[in-house]
Motif scaffolding. Structure first.
Motif, PDB file in Angstrom:
ATOM      1  N   VAL A 114       0.846  -1.188   0.000  1.00  0.00           N
ATOM      2  CA  VAL A 114       0.000   0.000   0.000  1.00  0.00           C
ATOM      3  C   VAL A 114       0.885   1.242   0.000  1.00  0.00           C
ATOM      4  N   LEU A 115       0.660   2.129  -0.962  1.00  0.00           N
ATOM      5  CA  LEU A 115       1.463   3.343  -1.109  1.00  0.00           C
ATOM      6  C   LEU A 115       0.578   4.586  -1.020  1.00  0.00           C
ATOM      7  N   GLY A 116       1.150   5.661  -0.540  1.00  0.00           N
ATOM      8  CA  GLY A 116       0.428   6.927  -0.511  1.00  0.00           C
ATOM      9  C   GLY A 116       0.435   7.619   0.837  1.00  0.00           C
ATOM     10  N   GLU A 312     -13.932  13.974   5.726  1.00  0.00           N
ATOM     11  CA  GLU A 312     -13.278  14.099   4.424  1.00  0.00           C
ATOM     12  C   GLU A 312     -11.767  14.264   4.554  1.00  0.00           C
ATOM     13  N   HIS A 313     -11.258  14.124   5.768  1.00  0.00           N
ATOM     14  CA  HIS A 313      -9.841  14.338   6.018  1.00  0.00           C
ATOM     15  C   HIS A 313      -9.136  13.054   6.460  1.00  0.00           C
ATOM     16  N   TYR A 314      -7.843  13.004   6.203  1.00  0.00           N
ATOM     17  CA  TYR A 314      -6.947  12.066   6.861  1.00  0.00           C
ATOM     18  C   TYR A 314      -6.264  12.810   8.015  1.00  0.00           C
ATOM     19  N   ARG A 449      -8.966  13.834  -0.707  1.00  0.00           N
ATOM     20  CA  ARG A 449      -8.873  13.937  -2.164  1.00  0.00           C
ATOM     21  C   ARG A 449      -7.512  14.441  -2.628  1.00  0.00           C
ATOM     22  N   GLU A 450      -6.716  14.958  -1.686  1.00  0.00           N
ATOM     23  CA  GLU A 450      -5.378  15.433  -2.029  1.00  0.00           C
ATOM     24  C   GLU A 450      -4.297  14.370  -1.783  1.00  0.00           C
ATOM     25  N   VAL A 451      -4.730  13.157  -1.405  1.00  0.00           N
ATOM     26  CA  VAL A 451      -3.780  12.086  -1.088  1.00  0.00           C
ATOM     27  C   VAL A 451      -4.053  10.887  -1.994  1.00  0.00           C
ATOM     28  N   VAL A 464      -6.242   3.122  -6.167  1.00  0.00           N
ATOM     29  CA  VAL A 464      -7.327   2.830  -5.228  1.00  0.00           C
ATOM     30  C   VAL A 464      -8.139   4.104  -5.015  1.00  0.00           C
ATOM     31  N   GLU A 465      -9.414   4.027  -5.311  1.00  0.00           N
ATOM     32  CA  GLU A 465     -10.281   5.193  -5.134  1.00  0.00           C
ATOM     33  C   GLU A 465     -10.866   5.176  -3.726  1.00  0.00           C
ATOM     34  N   VAL A 466     -10.545   6.214  -2.976  1.00  0.00           N
ATOM     35  CA  VAL A 466     -11.062   6.354  -1.615  1.00  0.00           C
ATOM     36  C   VAL A 466     -12.081   7.484  -1.616  1.00  0.00           C
ATOM     37  N   PRO A 467     -13.319   7.235  -1.178  1.00  0.00           N
ATOM     38  CA  PRO A 467     -14.314   8.321  -1.139  1.00  0.00           C
ATOM     39  C   PRO A 467     -13.769   9.510  -0.363  1.00  0.00           C
ATOM     40  N   GLY A 468     -13.847  10.688  -0.948  1.00  0.00           N
ATOM     41  CA  GLY A 468     -13.247  11.858  -0.321  1.00  0.00           C
ATOM     42  C   GLY A 468     -14.219  12.957   0.023  1.00  0.00           C
ATOM     43  N   ASN A 469     -15.509  12.695  -0.121  1.00  0.00           N
ATOM     44  CA  ASN A 469     -16.490  13.742   0.142  1.00  0.00           C
ATOM     45  C   ASN A 469     -16.848  13.872   1.613  1.00  0.00           C
ATOM     46  N   GLY A 470     -16.359  12.924   2.413  1.00  0.00           N
ATOM     47  CA  GLY A 470     -16.651  13.004   3.836  1.00  0.00           C
ATOM     48  C   GLY A 470     -18.098  12.683   4.125  1.00  0.00           C
ATOM     49  N   GLY A 471     -18.670  13.384   5.041  1.00  0.00           N
ATOM     50  CA  GLY A 471     -20.039  13.127   5.443  1.00  0.00           C
ATOM     51  C   GLY A 471     -20.240  13.161   6.940  1.00  0.00           C
TER      52      GLY A 471
END
Length: 606
Positions: A114-116, A312-314, A449-451, A464-471
Motif C-alpha cells: 500500500v502506497l500513498g 473528508e480528512h486524513y 482527495r489530495e492524497v 485505489v479510489e477512496v471516497p473523499g467527500n466526507g459526510g
C-alpha cells in the motif's frame, strides 16, 4: 463468493512484541488471516532516521528477518494470508526483502504494498498553507522527520482482492489491518458503515495483541501463565458480529471485562471514534460470555457498534526534532532516602543552572525530578508517610535544552553527587547519561482527495479510489448519555471503598492527552462510583501532572452498553511520547493510580 466466517489472529501489538505469538496462533488458531501492528508514532521517526542513513532500511526488519524467516513456510502451507504495517517509511524495501526471503525458502508469494501515506514531500506546501496542529494549534514544523497520513482499510482490501498472500503497508490506523481483511472476505462496500464499525471495533480490540486476552488486566492475579499468554483470535461473521478467543493450550484470560477494558484503551468521545473508513459509536457495545468452543477456549461475543460516515480528512502524523534531552538515575539508600534523593536532585539542578549561566550556554528548558519508590507517580495522593519510610529509592532527573552542550554539562555534574552529597548514594544506573534528540509529535488534517493511494502488486501499480467527500457531521451525533450519580437517603450510612473494589480500569495516551476508562463491576455500583469519581476529583487526583496556569481540563463520556465511563485528561503527559520527561509518558499507570481513589457506597450494595 463471500466467506461464511473467518478467523483472524493478531500476532503483534508493537515493534518488539514477543516472538512466541505467531507460533501459537499457527499451531492452534485455524486461521484465515494473520495481522500485525508495528507502528507507533515515535517508531515512524526512528525508521525515518534509519532510512536517511541507509536507503534500503526504514521498515520493521524483525517482521522479515525473524517472523517470516521462521514461519513463512507454515503460513503458506496453511493458506493463511498476512497483513502487516511493517513497511514503516519504506514499504517497497520491505516487500523486496520478503521476496528475497521467499526465494531463499522456496516459497511462492504474491506481495502487495500500500502506497500513498508518505507525505514528506509536501512539508513545505503544508507549512505555507498554514496547517496547524489539531490539538495545540502549533505551526507545521519547518524540518519534519516524518510526515505520514493514517490510511484506512480500502487499499488493504484491494490488495487482497488482487490475490496477494502478504499485504504490507506503511502508516495506517492500527485497526485497518483487520478491517481490510474483513472487507475483502465479506465483500463489504465502502458505505456499509455499521459493519465497518464492528470490524473497526474488532481491530481496535486486538491491535495491542495480548492486551485483550488478559494483558494489563486490572484483576491480574486471576490471569494464568503470563509466560505463555495467548494472543487474540477474532471469529468474524458477514454481518459484522464477532467473538474474541485465543489458541488452545495458552495462558491469559478471555472474559467480558478483560475484553471491555481494551475497548476503552486510547479513545476519547466514544460516540465519535473517527477512522478513515468510518466514524464509530461504541456507546452501546456489549460483551457477552459465550460457551467455550470445541477447543475448550473461552469466547466473548461483541456487538452493538454503530457506524456513521467518516470525515473528508486524513489525520497526518508529523514527527520532528525539538532540542535535546537527558535522563539520569541514582540509587539512594538509608533512613529518609526519599528526602535525601529530593535534596540531591534540587542541588544538582541548582549547580547546573549556575554553571550554564557562567558558561553563557542556553539554560534548561524543562526539568523534572521524580523519586521512584516513594510513589512519585501518585503525587499528593501518595500513601501518607511512605516517603519518610522508604529506605531505598531511585532518584530520576530528566532535563531538556535546545543546547546539546548544556546537557553535556548536566551529564558531567550528575555523577559527582555520588561522593559529595547524600550518604547511601550508589548505583549510577546506566552510567553517565548522554544527550539524545527530543522527538515531538504533531497531528494535522489533510483532505483525502489530495492524497492519492495505490497498491503495488509485484510491480504492477493499481490505483485505489477512496471516497473523499466526507459526510461526518458532529451536529448529527446523538446526545451524549449522562449517567446519574447516586443520592444517599437521609440518614443512610455509606462505607468507603477503593475504586478497584468496584470497577476495572484501563488507561492510555494520544499525544499529550491521557484517557482512563472505568467499568463498573456491577451496574448498581456505577451511580455510587460517579458520586466520588467526578471530572473535578480526577483533575485533583492528577494535579501534579497537569501543565500550565489554566485550570486542568478533564472530560467524561458515558458508555451505557458496557456500564462504563471514559475520562479524558488534556495536557497531562508533559508533551507525551519521547518529548515527555515524565516516567509515565504514555499514561500506562494512570488507571492504577485512579483505582486507589476512595468511593462512598452503602456496604449493603456489596
Amino acid at each position: 463468493m463471500a466467506a461464511a466466517t473467518i478467523r483472524i489472529g493478531s500476532a503483534s501489538g508493537f515493534w518488539g512484541d514477543t516472538a512466541l505469538a505467531v507460533g501459537q496462533l499457527l499451531k492452534g488458531g485455524r486461521l484465515d488471516y494473520l495481522v500485525f501492528d508495528y507502528l507507533a508514532e515515535v517508531t515512524m521517526s526512528i525508521l525515518a532516521m534509519q532510512k536517511a542513513k541507509n536507503p534500503s532500511a526504514g521498515y520493521a526488519s524483525d517482521f522479515v528477518d525473524i517472523t517470516l524467516r521462521e514461519h513463512l513456510v507454515a503460513i503458506k502451507a496453511q493458506g493463511v494470508r498476512v497483513v502487516a504495517n511493517a513497511g514503516g517509511v519504506n514499504p517497497l524495501a520491505c516487500r523486496d526483502a520478503i521476496v528475497r526471503l521467499a526465494e531463499e525458502l522456496g516459497v511462492a508469494v504474491r506481495v502487495g504494498v500500500v502506497l500513498g501515506d508518505d507525505l514528506s514531500g509536501n512539508g513545505s506546501r503544508y507549512r505555507e498553507a498554514g496547517l496547524r496542529d489539531m490539538f495545540s494549534g502549533m505551526e507545521f514544523p519547518a524540518r519534519p522527520a516524518s510526515v505520514n497520513a493514517y490510511l484506512g482499510a480500502l487499499p488493504i482490501a484491494s490488495a487482497l482482492d488482487a490475490g496477494c498472500d502478504i499485504v504490507v503497508t506503511g502508516r495506517c490506523v492500527d485497526s485497518a489491518v483487520t478491517v481490510g481483511a474483513m472487507m475483502h472476505a465479506f465483500g463489504w462496500a465502502a458505505n456499509d458503515y455499521d459493519k465497518l464499525a464492528q470490524a473497526s471495533l474488532a481491530g481496535h480490540l486486538v491491535e495491542c495483541g495480548a492486551q485483550c486476552t488478559g494483558g494489563l488486566f486490572t484483576d491480574w492475579q486471576r490471569v494464568p501463565d503470563w509466560e505463555n499468554i495467548g494472543f487474540p483470535i477474532i471469529e468474524a461473521n458477514p454481518d459484522g458480529t464477532f467473538l474474541i478467543t485465543k489458541p488452545p493450550g495458552t495462558g491469559g484470560l478471555v472474559e467480558p471485562a478483560s475484553v471491555a477494558e481494551q475497548m476503552l484503551y486510547e479513545i476519547s468521545d466514544p460516540r465519535a471514534y473517527m477512522l478513515p473508513d468510518v466514524t464509530c459509536d461504541f456507546t452501546q457495545v456489549r460483551f457477552e460470555a459465550l460457551a467455550s468452543g470445541e477447543d475448550g477456549q473461552a469466547r466473548v461475543g461483541v456487538s452493538g457498534a454503530i457506524g456513521r460516515p467518516p470525515s473528508e480528512h486524513y489525520k497526518v502524523s508529523v514527527t520532528f526534532a525539538d532540542g535535546f534531552r537527558n535522563t539520569a538515575f541514582l540509587t539512594i539508600v538509608g533512613e529518609q532516602a526519599a528526602a535525601k534523593a529530593l535534596r540531591t536532585g534540587e542541588a544538582i539542578l541548582a549547580r547546573v543552572d549556575k554553571m550554564l549561566a557562567a558558561l553563557q550556554l542556553p539554560g534548561l528548558s524543562a526539568r523534572r525530578i521524580e523519586v521512584l519508590g516513594a510513589e512519585a507517580t501518585y503525587g499528593a495522593q501518595a500513601a501518607p508517610g511512605l516517603a519518610r519510610q522508604a529506605r531505598e529509592v531511585v532518584l530520576k532527573i530528566a532535563v531538556k535544552s535546545a543546547s546539546k552542550a548544556a546537557l553535556e554539562v548536566f551529564a558531567r555534574e550528575f555523577a559527582p553527587a555520588a561522593t559529595s552529597m547524600s550518604p547511601g548514594t550508589t548505583g549510577l544506573v546506566g552510567g553517565r547519561p548522554s544527550p539524545a534528540p527530543v522527538v515531538r509529535l504533531a497531528s494535522f488534517m489533510v483532505l483525502k482527495r489530495e492524497v492519492p493511494i495505490s497498491v503495488d502488486v509485484m510491480g504492477q501499480l493499481l490505483s485505489v479510489e477512496v471516497p473523499g467527500n466526507g459526510g461526518f457531521d458532529a451536529e448529527a451525533l446523538p446526545l451524549a448519555h449522562v449517567f446519574e450519580a447516586a443520592v444517599a437517603d437521609e440518614g443512610e450510612s455509606a462505607d468507603s471503598f477503593q475504586l478497584i473494589d468496584l470497577a476495572w480500569a484501563r488507561s492510555g495516551d494520544k499525544g499529550n492527552i491521557a484517557n482512563i476508562g472505568v467499568i463498573a463491576r456491577q451496574a448498581r455500583y456505577l451511580p455510587w462510583i460517579l458520586t466520588s469519581v467526578t471530572t473535578q476529583s480526577v483533575a485533583q487526583w492528577f494535579a501534579h501532572n497537569f501543565e500550565g496556569p489554566k485550570p486542568a481540563r478533564v472530560e467524561r463520556f458515558d458508555l451505557p452498553g458496557a456500564n462504563a465511563v471514559n475520562f479524558v485528561l488534556h495536557d497531562v503527559l508533559g508533551g507525551g511520547g519521547m518529548a515527555s520527561l515524565h516516567t509515565d509518558n504514555l499514561a500506562k499507570t494512570y488507571a492504577q493510580v485512579l483505582l486507589s481513589m476512595p468511593v462512598k457506597m452503602p456496604r449493603a450494595l456489596r
